[in-house]
Motif scaffolding. Structure first.
Motif, PDB file in Angstrom:
ATOM      1  N   LEU A   1      40.352  52.110  45.841  1.00 34.11           N
ATOM      2  CA  LEU A   1      41.333  51.659  46.481  1.00 34.11           C
ATOM      3  C   LEU A   1      40.654  50.466  47.802  1.00 34.11           C
ATOM      4  CD1 LEU A   1      44.297  51.135  46.649  1.00 34.11           C
ATOM      5  CD2 LEU A   1      44.572  52.787  48.225  1.00 34.11           C
ATOM      6  N   GLU A   2      39.695  50.992  48.446  1.00 35.93           N
ATOM      7  CA  GLU A   2      39.115  50.212  49.637  1.00 35.93           C
ATOM      8  C   GLU A   2      38.416  49.088  48.791  1.00 35.93           C
ATOM      9  OE1 GLU A   2      34.815  50.451  51.726  1.00 35.93           O
ATOM     10  OE2 GLU A   2      36.070  52.250  51.609  1.00 35.93           O
ATOM     11  N   LEU A   3      37.666  49.238  47.547  1.00 38.57           N
ATOM     12  CA  LEU A   3      37.183  47.958  47.125  1.00 38.57           C
ATOM     13  C   LEU A   3      38.243  47.022  46.252  1.00 38.57           C
ATOM     14  CD1 LEU A   3      33.743  49.407  45.429  1.00 38.57           C
ATOM     15  CD2 LEU A   3      34.534  48.720  47.899  1.00 38.57           C
ATOM     16  N   TYR A   4      39.376  47.612  45.808  1.00 40.62           N
ATOM     17  CA  TYR A   4      40.311  46.986  45.331  1.00 40.62           C
ATOM     18  C   TYR A   4      40.976  46.010  46.261  1.00 40.62           C
ATOM     19  CZ  TYR A   4      40.367  48.971  40.570  1.00 40.62           C
ATOM     20  OH  TYR A   4      39.922  49.388  39.257  1.00 40.62           O
ATOM     21  N   ASN A   5      41.191  46.610  47.484  1.00 42.72           N
ATOM     22  CA  ASN A   5      41.788  45.816  48.521  1.00 42.72           C
ATOM     23  C   ASN A   5      41.012  44.404  48.895  1.00 42.72           C
ATOM     24  OD1 ASN A   5      44.113  46.636  49.449  1.00 42.72           O
ATOM     25  ND2 ASN A   5      43.111  48.703  50.007  1.00 42.72           N
ATOM     26  N   VAL A   6      39.512  44.792  48.929  1.00 41.22           N
ATOM     27  CA  VAL A   6      38.711  43.622  49.210  1.00 41.22           C
ATOM     28  C   VAL A   6      38.821  42.686  47.982  1.00 41.22           C
ATOM     29  CG1 VAL A   6      36.001  43.022  49.234  1.00 41.22           C
ATOM     30  CG2 VAL A   6      36.952  45.128  50.296  1.00 41.22           C
ATOM     31  N   LEU A   7      39.012  43.059  46.777  1.00 48.92           N
ATOM     32  CA  LEU A   7      39.185  42.037  45.499  1.00 48.92           C
ATOM     33  C   LEU A   7      40.510  41.342  45.866  1.00 48.92           C
ATOM     34  CD1 LEU A   7      38.108  44.501  42.644  1.00 48.92           C
ATOM     35  CD2 LEU A   7      36.956  42.118  43.304  1.00 48.92           C
ATOM     36  N   LYS A   8      41.548  41.927  46.300  1.00 51.75           N
ATOM     37  CA  LYS A   8      42.828  41.399  46.615  1.00 51.75           C
ATOM     38  C   LYS A   8      42.559  40.414  47.716  1.00 51.75           C
ATOM     39  CE  LYS A   8      47.294  42.408  48.239  1.00 51.75           C
ATOM     40  NZ  LYS A   8      48.249  43.560  48.949  1.00 51.75           N
ATOM     41  N   LYS A   9      41.963  40.685  48.675  1.00 56.35           N
ATOM     42  CA  LYS A   9      41.914  40.091  49.907  1.00 56.35           C
ATOM     43  C   LYS A   9      41.069  38.516  49.442  1.00 56.35           C
ATOM     44  CE  LYS A   9      40.072  39.785  54.694  1.00 56.35           C
ATOM     45  NZ  LYS A   9      39.309  40.664  55.591  1.00 56.35           N
ATOM     46  N   ILE A  10      39.987  38.540  48.749  1.00 62.36           N
ATOM     47  CA  ILE A  10      39.198  37.380  48.072  1.00 62.36           C
ATOM     48  C   ILE A  10      40.049  36.788  47.070  1.00 62.36           C
ATOM     49  CG2 ILE A  10      37.160  38.049  49.065  1.00 62.36           C
ATOM     50  CD1 ILE A  10      36.293  38.958  46.289  1.00 62.36           C
ATOM     51  N   ASN A  11      41.053  37.525  46.607  1.00 62.71           N
ATOM     52  CA  ASN A  11      42.008  36.916  45.188  1.00 62.71           C
ATOM     53  C   ASN A  11      41.082  36.636  44.286  1.00 62.71           C
ATOM     54  OD1 ASN A  11      44.520  35.954  44.248  1.00 62.71           O
ATOM     55  ND2 ASN A  11      44.087  33.872  44.578  1.00 62.71           N
ATOM     56  N   TYR A  12      40.407  37.869  43.925  1.00 67.26           N
ATOM     57  CA  TYR A  12      39.233  37.781  42.590  1.00 67.26           C
ATOM     58  C   TYR A  12      40.382  37.874  41.331  1.00 67.26           C
ATOM     59  CZ  TYR A  12      36.361  39.659  39.202  1.00 67.26           C
ATOM     60  OH  TYR A  12      35.340  39.939  38.185  1.00 67.26           O
ATOM     61  N   SER A  13      39.708  36.978  40.605  1.00 65.94           N
ATOM     62  CA  SER A  13      40.595  37.111  39.229  1.00 65.94           C
ATOM     63  C   SER A  13      39.504  37.368  38.188  1.00 65.94           C
ATOM     64  CB  SER A  13      40.751  35.463  38.867  1.00 65.94           C
ATOM     65  OG  SER A  13      41.189  35.127  37.463  1.00 65.94           O
ATOM     66  N   GLY A  14      38.447  36.874  37.848  1.00 72.22           N
ATOM     67  CA  GLY A  14      37.464  37.645  36.884  1.00 72.22           C
ATOM     68  C   GLY A  14      37.576  36.495  35.748  1.00 72.22           C
ATOM     69  N   LYS A  15      38.592  35.755  35.669  1.00 72.97           N
ATOM     70  CA  LYS A  15      38.853  34.665  34.495  1.00 72.97           C
ATOM     71  C   LYS A  15      37.657  33.864  34.534  1.00 72.97           C
ATOM     72  CE  LYS A  15      42.171  31.946  32.515  1.00 72.97           C
ATOM     73  NZ  LYS A  15      43.727  31.437  32.630  1.00 72.97           N
ATOM     74  N   ALA A  16      36.943  33.723  33.347  1.00 74.05           N
ATOM     75  CA  ALA A  16      35.885  33.014  33.129  1.00 74.05           C
ATOM     76  C   ALA A  16      35.744  32.373  31.717  1.00 74.05           C
ATOM     77  CB  ALA A  16      34.764  33.740  33.468  1.00 74.05           C
ATOM     78  N   THR A  17      34.922  31.454  31.377  1.00 69.75           N
ATOM     79  CA  THR A  17      34.137  31.153  30.067  1.00 69.75           C
ATOM     80  C   THR A  17      32.959  31.506  29.921  1.00 69.75           C
ATOM     81  OG1 THR A  17      36.117  29.341  30.067  1.00 69.75           O
ATOM     82  CG2 THR A  17      34.247  29.356  28.520  1.00 69.75           C
ATOM     83  N   ASN A  18      32.542  32.483  28.982  1.00 68.43           N
ATOM     84  CA  ASN A  18      31.067  32.773  28.777  1.00 68.43           C
ATOM     85  C   ASN A  18      30.507  32.015  27.471  1.00 68.43           C
ATOM     86  OD1 ASN A  18      31.223  34.586  30.695  1.00 68.43           O
ATOM     87  ND2 ASN A  18      31.627  36.332  29.270  1.00 68.43           N
ATOM     88  N   TYR A  19      29.544  31.389  27.703  1.00 73.02           N
ATOM     89  CA  TYR A  19      28.893  30.382  26.662  1.00 73.02           C
ATOM     90  C   TYR A  19      27.416  31.526  26.147  1.00 73.02           C
ATOM     91  CZ  TYR A  19      31.632  26.951  29.010  1.00 73.02           C
ATOM     92  OH  TYR A  19      32.675  26.193  29.692  1.00 73.02           O
ATOM     93  N   LEU A  20      27.824  31.833  24.827  1.00 75.71           N
ATOM     94  CA  LEU A  20      26.707  32.881  24.258  1.00 75.71           C
ATOM     95  C   LEU A  20      25.877  32.298  23.167  1.00 75.71           C
ATOM     96  CD1 LEU A  20      29.655  35.713  24.298  1.00 75.71           C
ATOM     97  CD2 LEU A  20      27.796  35.407  25.968  1.00 75.71           C
ATOM     98  N   ALA A  21      24.894  32.757  22.800  1.00 79.81           N
ATOM     99  CA  ALA A  21      23.936  32.657  21.747  1.00 79.81           C
ATOM    100  C   ALA A  21      22.967  33.576  21.586  1.00 79.81           C
ATOM    101  CB  ALA A  21      23.169  31.138  22.047  1.00 79.81           C
ATOM    102  N   THR A  22      22.575  33.995  20.661  1.00 81.00           N
ATOM    103  CA  THR A  22      21.693  34.921  20.072  1.00 81.00           C
ATOM    104  C   THR A  22      20.080  34.272  20.164  1.00 81.00           C
ATOM    105  OG1 THR A  22      23.150  35.956  18.856  1.00 81.00           O
ATOM    106  CG2 THR A  22      21.025  36.803  18.439  1.00 81.00           C
ATOM    107  N   SER A  23      19.401  34.987  20.929  1.00 77.39           N
ATOM    108  CA  SER A  23      17.995  34.978  21.163  1.00 77.39           C
ATOM    109  C   SER A  23      17.147  35.251  19.619  1.00 77.39           C
ATOM    110  CB  SER A  23      17.362  35.729  22.055  1.00 77.39           C
ATOM    111  OG  SER A  23      15.763  35.487  22.085  1.00 77.39           O
ATOM    112  N   LYS A  24      16.498  34.203  19.134  1.00 72.10           N
ATOM    113  CA  LYS A  24      15.751  34.378  17.856  1.00 72.10           C
ATOM    114  C   LYS A  24      14.525  35.329  18.099  1.00 72.10           C
ATOM    115  CE  LYS A  24      16.672  30.180  15.563  1.00 72.10           C
ATOM    116  NZ  LYS A  24      16.429  29.083  14.861  1.00 72.10           N
TER     117      LYS A  24
END
Length: 434
Positions: A184-207
């Motif tokens: 709960l303590e850490l979630y409150n920090v996430l709430k304070k900074i308005n963390y979303s985590g929404k992102a776009t990941n650009y992926l590829a496989t190493s040969k």
């Protein structure tokens, strides 16, 4: 007057001696500091990290009066020695934390002085410590040591507060460790900074090692694909985690008997993120849990009004309705999700589950029947009811199997339904594919 003058002269001469003595003390201290730092550095270079730390410990009382350059050197050697011990698996967790602290002190000193002699190397070492903590945390969670893993993830975040995803991971892992206060303590920090985590990941496989790698930009990824070092490029959209964060906050607060605080937390979240539908769902779940069905229904209507064609959202409404025991509404939402997205496999599976769950009640009644004429007649009625349920579940199971042929659990369930309906040919054909 001559006497007074002589007395005054004596005072001046005493002051000179004091200044001279002070200067001499400072000179001796600086000399001692330089010698101690040289000795510590020499010990470290010889691979005697513990000896280097012992020397530094002796010099620590003198460091207050040291120059900024000497202070920076002190913390640089200290950080290096501690990190070397951690690399040798000597009290790893403690030494990593102490090394990181030493490097951070160094960077703060050089940042204030404007002279950056060791900061670049210290920053590189901090990145190494951060990666070590993350890998160790992953190993801990795999070994069911959730509390230890959570602390390491939080420590990794503290080393680089711009990388907020590790704060989120730490909070989630504390939930797994059942340390709800810390979560709960850490979630409150996430709430304070308005963390979303929404992102776009650009992926590829190493040969080289066949591992999938994430890139910051599509251009960076595509360049390496073009060079031939990577293949199978794909883009992955990561959904907002706010709904999950506030849901967990609410569940923890409810568990603590703080229902009103839970409602306030979600209401605040919605004010900050009015277009985040996941938060409305979270609030709806809270009112469902507290048996406020009118508020629950009002929120569900609000969700649909905002996102009528979001198949994932509609599907989640089906899950919520099913959990509430409103199976008719759940079936309606699952069918609506399929209408929006015809290959939505989870919707087909949940529709089949709704039908087959009713079979459990019928089987329980059948098992209680005796052999009287009345019981035999009741058995025939129940048998027909089972057939109806199986026939209703059949098309959903067949579609789910078609969409995911590798799902052995679904195929096993479908096989059971074929056999119950005496569909011998289809059962045989399916069995051959299993």
């Amino acid at each position: 007057m001559l006497f007074l003058a002589h007395k005054f002269k004596t005072k001046i001469m005493k002051s000179k001696y004091v200044i001279l003595a002070s200067a001499l003390l400072i000179s001796v201290a600086n000399f001692a500091q330089k010698n101690e730092l040289k000795a510590a550095e020499k010990a470290f270079k010889k691979g005697e990290s513990q000896e280097a730390l012992t020397i530094l410990q002796g010099a620590e009382p003198l460091i207050t009066n040291a120059t900024e350059e000497q202070k920076a050197q002190f913390f640089f050697i200290k950080g290096n020695a501690l990190l070397a011990l951690a690399d040798k698996n000597i009290d790893t967790d403690t030494n990593l934390a102490l090394a990181a602290g030493a490097y951070q002190d160094l960077i703060a000193i050089e940042s204030a002085s404007g002279k950056k002699t060791y900061s670049v190397q210290a920053a590189t070492s901090i990145i190494k410590i951060k990666n070590t903590l993350i890998n160790s945390a992953i190993a801990d969670t795999k070994a069911e040591k959730q509390a230890e893993g959570a602390k390491k993830l939080y420590d990794a975040y503290l080393l680089d507060k711009k990388d907020t995803i590790y704060l989120y991971y730490a909070a989630s892992t504390y939930v797994g460790a059942k340390d709800y206060d810390k979560a709960l303590e850490l979630y409150n920090v996430l709430k304070k900074i308005n963390y979303s985590g929404k992102a776009t990941n650009y992926l590829a496989t190493s040969k080289v090692n066949s591992e999938e790698v994430s890139f910051k930009t599509a251009a960076e990824r595509d360049k390496l694909v073009k060079l031939g070092t990577h293949e199978n490029p794909r883009t992955e959209e990561v959904e907002s985690k706010r709904g999950e964060i506030y849901k967990n906050m609410a569940l923890i607060l409810v568990q603590k008997g703080k229902v009103e605080e839970a409602k306030t937390a979600i209401a605040d979240a919605r004010k900050a993120n009015p277009d985040d539908a996941s938060l409305i769902l979270t609030e709806a779940n809270l009112y469902l849990d507290t048996k406020d069905f009118d508020k629950y229904k009002a929120l569900i209507s609000e969700v649909l009004e905002k996102n009528p064609n979001d198949e994932g959202l509609v599907f989640n409404l089906g899950v919520i309705s099913s959990n509430a025991g409103d199976l008719a509404a759940a079936e309606k939402y699952y069918l609506r999700a399929i209408a929006i997205k015809p290959d939505y496999i989870n919707a087909y599976l949940n529709l089949a589950i709704i039908k087959l769950d009713k079979d459990k009640i019928i089987v329980e009644e059948i098992n209680k029947l005796g052999t009287s004429d009345k019981d035999n007649k009741r058995y025939e009625i129940l048998k027909k009811q089972r057939e109806v349920l199986f026939k209703e579940a059949l098309p959903y199971l067949e579609k789910a199997t078609e969409l995911d042929p590798s799902n052995s659990e679904v195929k096993t369930t479908l096989l059971s339904v074929y056999r119950a309906l005496e569909m011998t040919d289809k059962a045989k054909a399916l069995k051959e594919k299993m």
